[in-house]
Design an enzyme around this catalytic site. Sequence first.
Site, PDB file in Angstrom:
ATOM      1  N   LYS A  11       0.844  -1.193   0.000  1.00 56.30           N
ATOM      2  CA  LYS A  11       0.000   0.000   0.000  1.00 56.30           C
ATOM      3  C   LYS A  11       0.885   1.250   0.000  1.00 56.30           C
ATOM      4  O   LYS A  11       1.528   1.569   0.983  1.00 56.30           O
ATOM      5  CB  LYS A  11      -0.929   0.055   1.219  1.00 56.30           C
ATOM      6  N   GLU A  44       9.947   0.849  10.501  1.00 59.84           N
ATOM      7  CA  GLU A  44      10.995   1.865  10.326  1.00 59.84           C
ATOM      8  C   GLU A  44      10.305   3.197  10.558  1.00 59.84           C
ATOM      9  O   GLU A  44       9.492   3.632   9.752  1.00 59.84           O
ATOM     10  CB  GLU A  44      11.585   1.732   8.918  1.00 59.84           C
ATOM     11  N   CYS A  61      13.596  10.410   7.465  1.00 59.74           N
ATOM     12  CA  CYS A  61      13.535   9.908   8.833  1.00 59.74           C
ATOM     13  C   CYS A  61      14.883  10.060   9.514  1.00 59.74           C
ATOM     14  O   CYS A  61      14.959  10.186  10.727  1.00 59.74           O
ATOM     15  CB  CYS A  61      13.067   8.468   8.844  1.00 59.74           C
ATOM     16  N   GLU A 103       9.883  15.027  15.985  1.00 60.16           N
ATOM     17  CA  GLU A 103      10.257  14.992  14.573  1.00 60.16           C
ATOM     18  C   GLU A 103       9.434  16.042  13.816  1.00 60.16           C
ATOM     19  O   GLU A 103       8.205  15.971  13.795  1.00 60.16           O
ATOM     20  CB  GLU A 103       9.983  13.595  14.006  1.00 60.16           C
TER      21      GLU A 103
HETATM   22  P1  NAI Z   1       1.812   8.145   8.507  1.00 63.23           P
HETATM   23  O1  NAI Z   1       2.580   7.298   9.444  1.00 63.23           O
HETATM   24  O2  NAI Z   1       0.386   8.460   8.851  1.00 63.23           O
HETATM   25  O3  NAI Z   1       1.797   7.488   7.038  1.00 63.23           O
HETATM   26  C1  NAI Z   1       2.709   6.522   6.563  1.00 63.23           C
HETATM   27  C2  NAI Z   1       1.950   5.400   5.865  1.00 63.23           C
HETATM   28  O4  NAI Z   1       1.086   4.780   6.816  1.00 63.23           O
HETATM   29  C3  NAI Z   1       1.039   5.850   4.720  1.00 63.23           C
HETATM   30  O5  NAI Z   1       1.024   4.865   3.718  1.00 63.23           O
HETATM   31  C4  NAI Z   1      -0.315   5.909   5.394  1.00 63.23           C
HETATM   32  O6  NAI Z   1      -1.387   5.751   4.493  1.00 63.23           O
HETATM   33  C5  NAI Z   1      -0.248   4.742   6.343  1.00 63.23           C
HETATM   34  N1  NAI Z   1      -1.152   4.806   7.497  1.00 63.23           N
HETATM   35  C6  NAI Z   1      -1.617   5.904   8.144  1.00 63.23           C
HETATM   36  N2  NAI Z   1      -2.440   5.552   9.141  1.00 63.23           N
HETATM   37  C7  NAI Z   1      -2.503   4.200   9.137  1.00 63.23           C
HETATM   38  C8  NAI Z   1      -3.189   3.233   9.927  1.00 63.23           C
HETATM   39  N3  NAI Z   1      -3.978   3.596  10.925  1.00 63.23           N
HETATM   40  N4  NAI Z   1      -3.004   1.920   9.643  1.00 63.23           N
HETATM   41  C9  NAI Z   1      -2.201   1.531   8.648  1.00 63.23           C
HETATM   42  N5  NAI Z   1      -1.539   2.397   7.861  1.00 63.23           N
HETATM   43  C10 NAI Z   1      -1.688   3.714   8.101  1.00 63.23           C
HETATM   44  O7  NAI Z   1       2.630   9.482   8.300  1.00 63.23           O
HETATM   45  P2  NAI Z   1       2.077  10.889   7.732  1.00 63.23           P
HETATM   46  O8  NAI Z   1       0.777  11.206   8.371  1.00 63.23           O
HETATM   47  O9  NAI Z   1       2.149  10.858   6.269  1.00 63.23           O
HETATM   48  O10 NAI Z   1       3.201  11.860   8.277  1.00 63.23           O
HETATM   49  C11 NAI Z   1       3.175  12.272   9.641  1.00 63.23           C
HETATM   50  C12 NAI Z   1       4.549  12.280  10.219  1.00 63.23           C
HETATM   51  O11 NAI Z   1       5.077  10.977  10.196  1.00 63.23           O
HETATM   52  C13 NAI Z   1       5.583  13.113   9.488  1.00 63.23           C
HETATM   53  O12 NAI Z   1       5.523  14.455   9.841  1.00 63.23           O
HETATM   54  C14 NAI Z   1       6.850  12.459   9.932  1.00 63.23           C
HETATM   55  O13 NAI Z   1       7.212  12.964  11.200  1.00 63.23           O
HETATM   56  C15 NAI Z   1       6.484  11.006  10.084  1.00 63.23           C
HETATM   57  N6  NAI Z   1       6.893  10.215   8.913  1.00 63.23           N
HETATM   58  C16 NAI Z   1       8.015   9.456   8.999  1.00 63.23           C
HETATM   59  C17 NAI Z   1       8.472   8.761   7.899  1.00 63.23           C
HETATM   60  C18 NAI Z   1       9.693   7.928   7.946  1.00 63.23           C
HETATM   61  O14 NAI Z   1      10.339   7.746   6.934  1.00 63.23           O
HETATM   62  N7  NAI Z   1      10.034   7.326   9.074  1.00 63.23           N
HETATM   63  C19 NAI Z   1       7.797   8.846   6.603  1.00 63.23           C
HETATM   64  C20 NAI Z   1       6.576   9.610   6.628  1.00 63.23           C
HETATM   65  C21 NAI Z   1       6.186  10.275   7.746  1.00 63.23           C
END
Ligand code: NAI
Length: 496
Positions: free
Chosen positions: A194, A269, A303, A400
């Site tokens: 996904k 991660e 990240c 972050e």
């Molecule tokens: P997120 O963690 O909500 O999204 C990442 C992935 O998880 C996306 O594919 C999203 O559709 C999915 N997702 C969201 N809620 C979910 C759920 N309940 N169950 C299963 N999958 C779910 O991150 P978002 O909202 O895009 O960004 C928020 C913050 O997260 C950013 O400001 C950053 O701090 C952090 N982040 C960290 C990343 C990394 O590489 N470690 C990458 C993206 C965001």
Amino acid sequence: MTVSDTAVTIDPAVQQFLGEPRNMLIDGKWVEAASGKTFPVYNPATGQIMAQVAEGDQEDIHRAVSAARRAFDGGPWRKMIPSERGRLIHRLGDLIEAHREEFAQLESLDNGKPLTVARVADIPLAADLFHYMSGWATKIEGNTIPLSAGTYFAYTLREPIGVVGQIIPWNFPLLMAAWKLGPALAAGCTIVLKPAEQTPLSALRLGELISEAGFPDGVVNIVPGYGETAGAALAAHDGVDKVAFTGSTEVGKLIVQAAAGNLKKVSLELGGKSPNIVLSDMDLDVAIQGASFAIFFNHGQCCSAGSRLYVEKKAFDRVVAGVAEQAKKIKVGSGFEPSTQMGPLVSDEQLRRVTGYLESGISSGARPLSGGHRHGEQGYFVEPTVLVDVRQEMNVVQEEIFGPVVTAMPFTDLDEILPVANDTVYGLAAGIWTRDISKAHQLAAHVRAGTVWINCYNVFDAALPFGGYKQSGWGREMGHEVLEHYTEVKSVCIGL
Ligand code: NAI
Ligand code: MG
């Protein structure tokens, strides 16, 4: 599609790809969502809708998991010899290279990153990941084990873990898909991927190349959709043996809860708040360049971003002034503008999140040496920002931000900096800049982080494991370590 304000001619293949609604890949076929719904994909440089994509939900996830289950349990994939599996993975890497300009353009339009960066980083690294992992398909081995229990012959097998759900973020859309798919395919798993709702396009284009490469139907299924619906359904599905997630620590915890239903295996991660430590013996011009790259690469949407800069007191003023000067020189603009060095953040939500941190930091006393605000009125641009006069307990130092914002603090000696460097809930990466080999190794040993870069930063390689201590995650990506997360060990014991 609104990409008319761009300075680079759009590849005709990209034009065509964006021109039609994109479906999801289930069991080798491109199908609409069961609900018939689509969702919009935005160009972050303009905030305008660029494409429509099928909106996967629980029903689609169920269909995709069933297809992956069939492909794993009885299909040609399980019978395929390892060298053939490796050849398919290698071919996929070759196909990415053959379409590299198209992928770079899609990635730049969808994510906002400069086209020049997608060309030299995202796309070649994604191709390289598949090439590297293709070699592992023939090298996943067990052991023979001498037993003390009696006269037995015992050995272990490493078998694919099964059907894997993979949920990825938007900061490096194609590369994150590669990091997840490459090792799972090498191990012989089947997959439901996904992509992030902000950036589904390159994964969908990759899906076409997966079919072209000759992977059997159902081995890779790609279901775009929102996290709370499609993502949550995938993490909870009982037909999934393992879920691999990259994203926020907050959602990582939800994944763990969702996985508890059938106790599927989990690797994560997650976020980071990585310390970047400059000692005064370093060539400070090199340290200034390095500290700028550590935070401003990919607009700070990494990240591993070096978002907490700690500089030894006697070099502090010079280094922070240098980084602020670099920040002011960064050319912010559309990713398609050839002179652009930093594009927009990925979404309106991230723009609000990052500017919210800037406001709260500045109102609690942080002082911007550069930036501090949104850039322009249109699109999701933020000024590259260096914050000084910060305190360790401030939100901008602890949380972050995931934008082009670095906090800078001075320190006097190693005894002072070590506990401070480790003083967050995260442990993903750290940077150290020094010519003193003894101090470099002392710091590297004591920093609680999955990756330590000394006199370099943001170096990624398919062979180098990457992942987090503490709340930065479970498990590792890349290297041979990642294969452990896609295999089960079977002990076979024969009485002689
Ligand atoms: P997120 O963690 O909500 O999204 C990442 C992935 O998880 C996306 O594919 C999203 O559709 C999915 N997702 C969201 N809620 C979910 C759920 N309940 N169950 C299963 N999958 C779910 O991150 P978002 O909202 O895009 O960004 C928020 C913050 O997260 C950013 O400001 C950053 O701090 C952090 N982040 C960290 C990343 C990394 O590489 N470690 C990458 C993206 C965001
Ligand atoms: Mg979210």
